[in-house]
Design a protein around this motif. Sequence first.
Motif, mmCIF file in Angstrom:
data_model
loop_
_atom_site.group_PDB
_atom_site.id
_atom_site.type_symbol
_atom_site.label_atom_id
_atom_site.label_comp_id
_atom_site.label_asym_id
_atom_site.label_seq_id
_atom_site.Cartn_x
_atom_site.Cartn_y
_atom_site.Cartn_z
ATOM 1 N N PHE A 140 0.857 -1.191 0.000
ATOM 2 C CA PHE A 140 0.000 0.000 0.000
ATOM 3 C C PHE A 140 0.886 1.230 0.000
ATOM 4 O O PHE A 140 1.840 1.316 0.767
ATOM 5 C CB PHE A 140 -0.915 0.007 1.228
ATOM 6 N N TRP A 141 0.537 2.176 -0.861
ATOM 7 C CA TRP A 141 1.281 3.435 -0.981
ATOM 8 C C TRP A 141 0.400 4.564 -0.483
ATOM 9 O O TRP A 141 -0.782 4.641 -0.830
ATOM 10 C CB TRP A 141 1.676 3.647 -2.440
ATOM 11 N N ILE A 142 0.938 5.454 0.342
ATOM 12 C CA ILE A 142 0.168 6.554 0.907
ATOM 13 C C ILE A 142 0.093 7.691 -0.111
ATOM 14 O O ILE A 142 1.102 8.346 -0.401
ATOM 15 C CB ILE A 142 0.803 7.053 2.221
ATOM 16 N N PRO A 143 -1.104 7.967 -0.673
ATOM 17 C CA PRO A 143 -1.214 8.980 -1.715
ATOM 18 C C PRO A 143 -1.608 10.364 -1.220
ATOM 19 O O PRO A 143 -1.548 11.333 -1.984
ATOM 20 C CB PRO A 143 -2.331 8.417 -2.605
ATOM 21 N N SER A 144 -2.053 10.467 0.055
ATOM 22 C CA SER A 144 -2.554 11.751 0.545
ATOM 23 C C SER A 144 -2.009 12.034 1.936
ATOM 24 O O SER A 144 -1.396 11.175 2.569
ATOM 25 C CB SER A 144 -4.088 11.746 0.581
ATOM 26 N N GLY A 145 -2.284 13.254 2.430
ATOM 27 C CA GLY A 145 -1.747 13.673 3.723
ATOM 28 C C GLY A 145 -2.699 13.499 4.881
ATOM 29 O O GLY A 145 -2.494 14.116 5.936
ATOM 30 N N SER A 146 -3.717 12.649 4.764
ATOM 31 C CA SER A 146 -4.741 12.550 5.802
ATOM 32 C C SER A 146 -4.234 11.915 7.098
ATOM 33 O O SER A 146 -4.872 12.057 8.139
ATOM 34 C CB SER A 146 -5.940 11.751 5.290
ATOM 35 N N SER A 180 -1.488 18.378 -4.294
ATOM 36 C CA SER A 180 -2.266 19.255 -3.427
ATOM 37 C C SER A 180 -1.344 20.024 -2.484
ATOM 38 O O SER A 180 -0.265 19.558 -2.110
ATOM 39 C CB SER A 180 -3.262 18.431 -2.612
ATOM 40 N N MET A 181 -1.803 21.202 -2.074
ATOM 41 C CA MET A 181 -1.061 22.050 -1.155
ATOM 42 C C MET A 181 -1.508 21.777 0.282
ATOM 43 O O MET A 181 -2.702 21.630 0.542
ATOM 44 C CB MET A 181 -1.288 23.527 -1.479
ATOM 45 N N PRO A 182 -0.583 21.716 1.242
ATOM 46 C CA PRO A 182 -0.984 21.531 2.635
ATOM 47 C C PRO A 182 -1.582 22.804 3.221
ATOM 48 O O PRO A 182 -1.268 23.909 2.769
ATOM 49 C CB PRO A 182 0.340 21.177 3.328
ATOM 50 N N ARG A 183 -2.434 22.653 4.227
ATOM 51 C CA ARG A 183 -2.918 23.794 4.997
ATOM 52 C C ARG A 183 -1.864 24.170 6.035
ATOM 53 O O ARG A 183 -1.188 23.300 6.578
ATOM 54 C CB ARG A 183 -4.229 23.474 5.703
ATOM 55 N N LYS A 199 5.824 24.168 1.846
ATOM 56 C CA LYS A 199 4.539 24.363 1.194
ATOM 57 C C LYS A 199 4.736 24.224 -0.314
ATOM 58 O O LYS A 199 5.010 25.189 -1.029
ATOM 59 C CB LYS A 199 3.942 25.725 1.528
ATOM 60 N N THR A 200 4.633 22.987 -0.751
ATOM 61 C CA THR A 200 4.805 22.657 -2.159
ATOM 62 C C THR A 200 3.748 21.640 -2.556
ATOM 63 O O THR A 200 3.179 20.948 -1.698
ATOM 64 C CB THR A 200 6.203 22.053 -2.416
#
Length: 264
Positions: A38-44, A148-151, A140-141
């Motif tokens: 499993f590859w982590i695709p998002s920052g959740s 996607s950009m981080p908050r 912030k990249t």
Amino acid sequence: MARTNTVKKDGGIWETVKTVFWALVIAGIFRTLFFQPFWIPSGSMKDTLLIGDFLFVNKMAYGYSRYSCPFALCPVSGRILGSEPERGDVVVFRHPTRDVDFIKRVIGLPGDTVQMQAGQLILNGQPVPQTPNGIFAEPKTPQGPARSMPRCANEPVPEGGACEKPRFTEELPGGRSHDVLNILDNWPLDDTPVFTVPAGTYFFMGDNRDNSEDSRVPAIAGGLGFVPAEYLIGRADRVMFSSAGASLLYFWTWRGDRFFHAVH
């Protein structure tokens, strides 16, 4: 001599085909019964899991359902050899209304009540203790395949600047603890109604509370909602390696401190 060479050549091709076939069968059995990549695709799940982390999911942890097989093809009704996840486990599961896999943390077990109040997790009517644990900082990249950009809590931050978020250590009942990121700025999901977890289902949340599609939004409202046990695939125990780039193949972007990193 030409005929002999042809026979040997044909035999060599057939042996190669058989070798490839049995290798695929063994790989399929291994993936179905034991471990799934499993590859982590998002920052959740930051900062527990980072975009680009690569891990193997322990599929023996909770038993097997039809979602244990690729394309949900296992001829299984319900779960077999099943066991219950523990509160705090990081779990990969199939989204109940979409054909995609998610990874989140088990927060609510069947019968629990779950609520968020001003960013504070309330479990069975009791606030879950949180201790400030410094600042999580990252550039912030654009991140991951979605770019996607981080908050950031320290906005305005120019692209390439240091994006900061407060980090807290949250201690769940039973003593298990983990870090969460949360900007306390009246984010809509920082305040929720009380959810009562039905029998046979689980309440999941991401550790990055400002950037997680999870059980805080009911399925009827287009969110995740409660996740039935049959959709569980396995437990995430350890990151094998991690890439900070847009692809796992960019070895020069691998994070040296993430090799065999335990998931808490």
